[in-house]
Design a protein around this motif. Sequence first.
Motif, PDB file in Angstrom:
ATOM      1  N   ARG A 136       0.512  -1.496   0.296  1.00  0.00           N
ATOM      2  CA  ARG A 136       0.072  -0.266  -0.028  1.00  0.00           C
ATOM      3  C   ARG A 136       0.917   0.980  -0.362  1.00  0.00           C
ATOM      4  N   ASN A 188       0.315   7.790   4.051  1.00  0.00           N
ATOM      5  CA  ASN A 188      -1.810   8.486   3.806  1.00  0.00           C
ATOM      6  C   ASN A 188      -1.824   7.620   4.489  1.00  0.00           C
ATOM      7  N   ILE A 189      -1.406   7.155   5.433  1.00  0.00           N
ATOM      8  CA  ILE A 189      -2.388   5.460   6.168  1.00  0.00           C
ATOM      9  C   ILE A 189      -1.566   5.736   7.559  1.00  0.00           C
TER      10      ILE A 189
END
Length: 338
Positions: free
Chosen positions: A104, A108-109
């Motif tokens: 991923r 931004n996670i």
Amino acid sequence: MAFPNRSSATLLSVLVFSLIFGAPIFTAVADDPLFSVFEKWMKDNGRTYGSITEKLQRFQVFKDNFQFIESMKNRTLTYTLGLNKFADLTNKEFLQKYATFKPRNSSNISTPFRYANVTSIPSSIDWRTLGAVTSIKDQGNCGSCWAFSAVASIEGINKIKTGNLISLSEQELVDCVSNCYGCNGGYEDYAFEWVVQNGGITTEDDYPYTSGITQTEGTCSNTGNYAATISGYEYVTAYSESDLAKAVANQPVSIGIDASGYAFQFYSGGIFTGPCGTSIDHAVTVVGYGSSDGTNYWIVKNSWGTSWGESGYVRMQKDIYCIAGLCGLAMEPSYPTK
Ligand SMILES: *[C@@H]1O[C@H](CO)[C@@H](O)[C@H](O)[C@H]1NC(C)=O
Ligand SMILES: *[C@@H]1O[C@H](CO)[C@@H](O)[C@H](O)[C@H]1NC(C)=O
Ligand SMILES: *[C@@H]1O[C@H](CO)[C@@H](O)[C@H](O)[C@H]1NC(C)=O
Ligand SMILES: *[C@@H]1O[C@H](CO)[C@@H](O)[C@H](O)[C@H]1NC(C)=O
């Protein structure tokens, strides 16, 4: 004779092969001392090929791999390599088949990290001896590492919270997680999310693994018979082996790694130290850590059967100078909560 038990079809191939390439090549290969090593390896690994031409091509790859392993023997390494079941695959073919994890974009996670304030952790921990790890599984010819990684972490937290070690279904995830790609790769955090939304995951026995043979996902047949549930999932602080240790001290954790490179393909034991990059392409599960002769390591559960590595596990060097961790192992760790 080099090709015992040949059918008339393979005999025809020999003739065609000899006509095209001439008998000298054929004789040279049959006389190669490595050819009998290759044929023994084929037998030991239950490998057959459709034609003589394919067999000779595979022998060339086998030879290259053999020579790579031999050349590594001259180096001072903390690990060993062996001619395992991947010995007739080039590294490129190996990666296409087995390294299909989709990393991923984690920049931004973010989620809470419940172990952030943990101050005291043991100097070593092994969730296998604590009964929180099921036996080694085999993803077979299917790029479903993401499902095996997620399931191992769920099996771990389920045992820790309920006291029951239950082998859970990777096939259910491969078939049912619609925002992953079945045998073409996926994300373990989407798998966790699916289990949350679905209200649980069923057992390996109730929904056994078949994609290793079919090489494709099946139809999702949700049994509704859930053996384990999770409440959510969280990410470990990226690029922090010390935070990863805080999490692993409390439960098995899913990680992404860069499994490319011949050394990882043929790893057969010891503390793996690379070479490897940080382009994450494979998902596995950290089930402990420890130290041997001053070298710290992570205990990592893989899903390539028991014939790879240390009975299916790899010890990977821990606390290295690179903040990504060895093979990028500290880049995207995540774990289910319960
Ligand atoms: C390994 O080292 C030995 C002795 O130094 C040398 O003869 C041999 O060629 C080397 N083998 C490889 C594959 O580099
Ligand atoms: C990852 O996401 C961030 C924030 O949205 C973005 O700036 C960055 O370019 C992305 N990186 C990649 C490799 O897509
Ligand atoms: C992260 O950013 C990318 C690109 O902006 C976006 O497609 C993706 O949905 C974002 N992920 C999350 C979890 O917000
Ligand atoms: C860690 O401690 C800080 C300071 O006391 C606190 O604000 C934070 O909520 C704590 N984090 C967790 C995950 O408990």
